[in-house]
Write an enzyme that holds these catalytic residues in place. Sequence first.
Site, PDB file in Angstrom:
ATOM      1  CE  LYS A 114       0.682  -0.767  -0.441  1.00 13.02           C
ATOM      2  NZ  LYS A 114       0.101  -2.024   0.194  1.00 13.02           N
ATOM      3  N   GLY A 173      -4.660  -8.492  -5.199  1.00 12.23           N
ATOM      4  CA  GLY A 173      -3.424  -8.966  -6.014  1.00 12.23           C
ATOM      5  C   GLY A 173      -2.379  -9.872  -5.527  1.00 12.23           C
TER       6      GLY A 173
END
Length: 311
Positions: free
Chosen positions: A127, A11
Amino acid sequence: MGKRIVIALGGNALGNTPYEQLSLVTETAKPIVDLIAQGNEVVIAHGNGPQVGMINLGLATAAEAKAIKSDMPFPECGAMSQGYIGYHLQNAIGNELAARGMAKDVATVVTQVLVEESDPAFQHPTKPVGAFYDRETADRIAAEKGYTMVEDAGRGYRQVVPSPKPVDVIEKNTVKALVGSGTVVITVGGGGIPVVRREGRLVGVPAVIDKDFASAKLAELLDADLLVILTAVEKVAVNFGKPDQRGLDALTPAEAREYIAQGQFAPGSMLPKVEAAVQFAESKPGRAALITLLEKAKDGIEGRTGTRISQ
């Protein structure tokens, strides 16, 4: 004879804004189409870390400012990122194919990826996603929405979500049918939208699946010959950043595990790439994984560079 190749595109390689991304994917498309031109079946997976964070932050900020009625649940943010990143990739790849006179369809499949509610990751969210908040606001959000909020990098408090392992790709049969018809498919974007089964129904959950593990699982399900994990370096290295740094040309799964045990690969960086590559290489005899730069993918597939992991 061509190979069936799953490419995992990071990404961070896609830029920090939609405008930057649209420009970058024009160049990203060229080495991908080089592989297609050689007769390979190519399936593209991609990360979405910066992009899904941008969507989550933008909508959370708008909701806090009362500009919109509600923020967006995290699974929906993942779906939005899959859609717009997929559009950019299929547009760029389609244009590059057309420029070379190659008549081929390109399609994005918004993909759900099954995870287990019993996965230990759900008990230990790690995360960070979305906006930074002060302590008071973070406590209020945690109380109102049940989020886990933690201090992150000295910049404030953020929501943290679990990162469970992928078990299955819900739309795998759709992807198989498209690949079998000659379509270039973009799928499991951002690791896919994480879903669990509850009373026979699929339910989205606030989590982030690592895109390298999702790509490895997809490659297994598609019976791919090769998993190509693209990163910021040409080869996996041991003693990274030290005077005795050494790039690795080839590894067996056993050798890779030995280096993992030594702590050679950084968590959140090279470690999941190597672990995903090992998982795919061990899933069936004859399968291999390659870790390298995007622009070196063709050379890596032909054995001239990169790090190849195979039994």
